[in-house]
Design an enzyme around this catalytic site. Structure first.
Site: not given
Length: 137
Positions: A53-55
């Site tokens: 749920g991130h980059a």
């Protein structure tokens, strides 16, 4: 910054040495395109939970399903792609600038992550709206 895309993400086959006593796979300096600076693993993830749920702005990751299976959902500014990882001799190279979510963990799944950088909170983009802004949307 080079515009990275979902299409830059790729499966890398790891060498598989077969033996009657069991298989062995190895990762050496030339197996993946970065020096490993951090190693961690995910396990005991409930089947209805998700991770990621991130980059990342800079960090590159290589994910290996040591046991079981899970899905990796990848997004860039245009495209979404889903990859199922379920073979311990195949890993997923995720470039920087690509949103990732891990879900659908099977019972007993273990995800090994090799990272190009040590932990740096400033490298994370944790909100999808901020990711879209980062990608210029």
């Amino acid at each position: 910054m080079k515009e990275t895309k979902v299409d830059d993400v790729r499966i890398i086959d790891l060498p598989k040495i077969k033996d009657s006593r069991g298989n062995l796979s190895v990762i050496e300096n030339n197996t993946i395109p970065f020096d490993i600076k951090r190693v961690y693993y995910l396990y005991d993830v409930p089947s209805d939970a998700y991770r990621g749920g991130h980059a990342h702005k800079k960090l590159v990751q290589f994910l290996i399903p040591l046991s079981g299976s899970f899905d990796v959902i990848l997004k860039d500014s245009i495209k979404t792609k889903s990859v199922t990882l379920n073979k311990p001799n195949k890993g997923l190279l995720i470039t920087s600038g690509v949103w990732r979510e891990l879900e659908n963990f099977s019972s007993g799944a273990v995800c090994l992550v090799l990272a190009s950088e040590v932990y740096d909170e400033d490298d994370y983009i944790r909100e999808y709206k901020a990711f879209k802004n980062y990608k210029g949307l």
